[in-house]
Design an enzyme around this catalytic site. Structure first.
Site, short mmCIF file in Angstrom:
data_model
loop_
_atom_site.label_atom_id
_atom_site.label_comp_id
_atom_site.label_asym_id
_atom_site.label_seq_id
_atom_site.Cartn_x
_atom_site.Cartn_y
_atom_site.Cartn_z
N SER A 81 -0.22 2.51 -1.62
CA SER A 81 0.53 1.92 -2.71
C SER A 81 0.12 2.54 -4.04
CB SER A 81 0.28 0.41 -2.76
OG SER A 81 0.66 -0.14 -4.00
N CYS A 133 12.68 -0.59 -8.27
CA CYS A 133 11.43 -0.54 -7.50
C CYS A 133 11.23 0.75 -6.73
CB CYS A 133 11.32 -1.77 -6.61
SG CYS A 133 11.00 -3.27 -7.59
N CYS A 191 6.16 -4.47 -10.90
CA CYS A 191 4.77 -4.92 -11.07
C CYS A 191 4.09 -4.23 -12.26
CB CYS A 191 3.99 -4.70 -9.79
SG CYS A 191 4.65 -5.67 -8.40
N ASP A 234 8.25 -3.81 -1.72
CA ASP A 234 7.11 -3.36 -0.95
C ASP A 234 6.03 -4.43 -0.86
OD1 ASP A 234 8.50 -1.04 -0.75
OD2 ASP A 234 6.88 0.26 -1.41
N GLU A 237 2.77 1.85 3.49
CA GLU A 237 1.71 1.84 2.49
C GLU A 237 0.53 1.01 2.98
OE1 GLU A 237 4.09 2.44 -1.71
OE2 GLU A 237 3.45 0.42 -1.15
#
Length: 553
Positions: A470, A119, A191, A78, A444
């Site tokens: 997000s 993810c 992340c 993303d 997003e």
């Protein structure tokens, strides 16, 4: 065994000859066939290391007497797809991944499967496949990235997105942004904060579909390899036990997951993915369930982007089971998990091996970060079917806000206005035609929200969209407004200057315009159509509204 359909009996001699072309022996043909469903690729940081996890899973399967067969699914990053046409494909990839898993597993008649996602959309897709296929399955999520470090501060991807606005606003130099760019994301993994990928890994563990501790185990840690081997060993036993996903996951399991989500302040995308996963399990989970559990579940850990802690801190504090332990009797402890034990049995073992909790990271229910859970569901004449906000990441100053609408028909238009300084303190930015159908793909909105933060407007400007945000978003950002503009939803009727009322404590989202005026606007309203070919054209025809999880039927 299911695989006997493809390998046993006189009439399957030809099938066996093809299996022997793979190098299989007669003894291996008698063992359980296990699919190793790996989303490894070389473009997504959260997935770059999954080849090593796959090898560990296969070693575990062989250790336990099974035969592993690895195949791969796609995965969209993303962050890399953000802010351009690529993001249209992110959410639609969820059903595509689910379908590819179904095709491979059904066509080759596997006895069980180990799912290796990491993810945002990939974890939900694998869980949806598990519920739909209902053969023994266990999930090994890829694990969080380590935080970056520069200029005496820990960093993550959100540091970069917000840094862009800070440069534009003159708060930092381009040279400093380059330094952040070189250090924010130091290696493999999802992340580093409680963004969507790590939230969904935590939901997987709370549902009972991965081993205790797996969700927060860092991507680079040896513990992740051990989880992979143990999961490979466990799946063979699950096949022998006939322990399938639908024997593990119940409505109570989803209540546990939503409570965990509220306690950790997870991504607002869970309100999109958990209902879709529940649907694949034949269970109904609604936005009302989220709001009901939010009101009774305290937010007890403040992770990035809302707070300062990273996933590595959460892991050291005991992870998901430490949160479940803190929630006490709220948790439904009789629910089964993939290790053959109930949530309650796992909690007892967790307390024995983790007798202390880091109270700097995980707070108590008596002294929570917030009295209510991380997500709130807002309704009103602007979103009759509901909208979603990550209230744990909203400043107290913006829990109630009334201001004039600044209306944009795409993310790009809104981003240009923000970067050009056209959005002012007090405004409510309305971004529409970004829903599941209207986008298409429900992009997003991290770039606009991060830019607003970078401009220092996070405590004075709100955003409302029929798209989504997000998991790294912070501030008064309200997404999933349903019905979406392309379906004739009220968000399509908003005009510049209309006053928007946002009242998160009282769960309200309204446009302060007379009903008669809105009805007159509706008579002449014609939704904007965005034309795409290929997969997105098919997706538009079949996707349902965000309040139903944007499932495809």
């Amino acid at each position: 065994m299911i695989s006997d359909n493809a390998k046993t009996g006189l009439e399957r001699a030809a099938n066996r000859s093809l299996l022997k072309a793979l190098g299989l022996t007669d003894s291996e043909l008698k063992k359980p066939f296990i699919a190793v469903v790996n989303s490894h690729n070389e473009i997504v940081p959260g997935h770059i290391h999954l080849d090593k996890i796959g090898e560990a899973v296969k070693a575990g399967i062989r250790n336990a007497g099974g035969v592993p067969f690895e195949f791969h699914t796609i995965a969209v990053c993303d962050g890399i797809a953000m802010g351009h046409v690529g993001m249209h494909y992110s959410l639609p990839s969820r059903e595509l991944i689910q379908d590819t898993i179904e095709v491979m597993v059904r066509a080759h008649q596997f006895d069980g499967m180990v799912l290796i996602p990491a993810c945002d959309k990939v974890v939900p897709a694998h869980l949806m496949a598990a519920g739909d296929l209902n053969i023994p399955a266990i999930v090994v999520t890829g694990g969080p990235m380590q935080p970056g470090f520069a200029d005496d501060a820990d960093l993550d991807l959100i540091s970069m997105f917000e840094g862009v606005g800070a440069v534009k606003n003159g708060q930092i130099s381009e040279d400093k942004l380059k330094m952040l760019e070189d250090n924010a994301c130091p290696g493999c993994g999802s992340c580093a904060g409680m963004f969507t990928a790590n939230t969904m890994a935590c939901m997987t563990e709370a549902l009972g579909l991965s081993l205790p501790g797996c969700a927060t185990s860092p991507a680079v840690d040896a513990s992740k390899i051990r989880f992979a081997k143990e999961s490979g060993e466990r799946i063979v036993q699950m096949v022998k036990e006939g322990l399938t996903p639908r024997r593990i996951v119940t409505k109570n399991s989803f209540d546990n997951a939503v409570m965990a989500d509220m306690a950790i302040g997870g991504s607002s995308n869970t309100a999109l993915h958990l209902p879709a996963i529940a649907n694949a399990f034949g269970i109904c989970l609604t936005l009302d369930d989220f709001d009901r559990l939010s009101k009774s579940t305290p937010h007890i850990i403040s992770l990035r982007p809302a707070g300062s802690w990273f996933m590595t801190d959460f892991d050291r504090a005991g992870g998901i089971y430490s949160v479940l332990e803190r929630l006490g009797d709220r948790v439904l402890k009789e629910e089964m998990t993939v290790n053959g034990k109930t949530i309650g049995e796992n909690l007892k073992n967790h307390v024995l091996v983790n007798p202390k909790f880091n109270q700097k990271v995980i707070q108590t229910v008596e002294n929570p970060v917030h009295k209510e859970g991380g997500i709130a569901i807002l309704k009103g004449n602007l979103a009759p079917d509901g909208s979603v906000v990550k209230q744990a990441a909203v400043s107290e100053k913006m829990m109630k806000h009334t201001g004039p609408a600044r209306v944009y028909n795409s993310e790009e238009d809104a981003m240009s206005a923000i970067m050009d300084g056209k959005v002012k303190a007090g405004d409510v930015v309305v971004i529409r035609y970004e829903g599941p159908r209207g986008g298409p793909g429900m992009r997003e909105m991290l770039s606009p929200t991060a830019a607003i933060a970078g401009f220092g407007l996070i405590e004075s400007v709100a955003l409302v969209t029929d798209g989504r945000f997000s998991g790294g978003t912070r501030g008064p950002c309200i997404g999933h407004a349903s019905p979406e503009a392309s379906e004739g939803g009220p968000i399509g009727l908003v005009e510049d200057g209309d006053i928007i009322e946002i009242d998160i404590p009282n769960r309200k989202l309204n446009i302060m315009v007379n009903d008669n005026i809105l009805e007159e606007r509706r008579k002449s309203f014609k939704p904007i159509e965005k034309h795409f070919g290929g997969y997105l054209k098919k997706y538009k025809r079949t996707v349902k509204s965000a309040n139903h999880g944007a499932i495809v039927e």
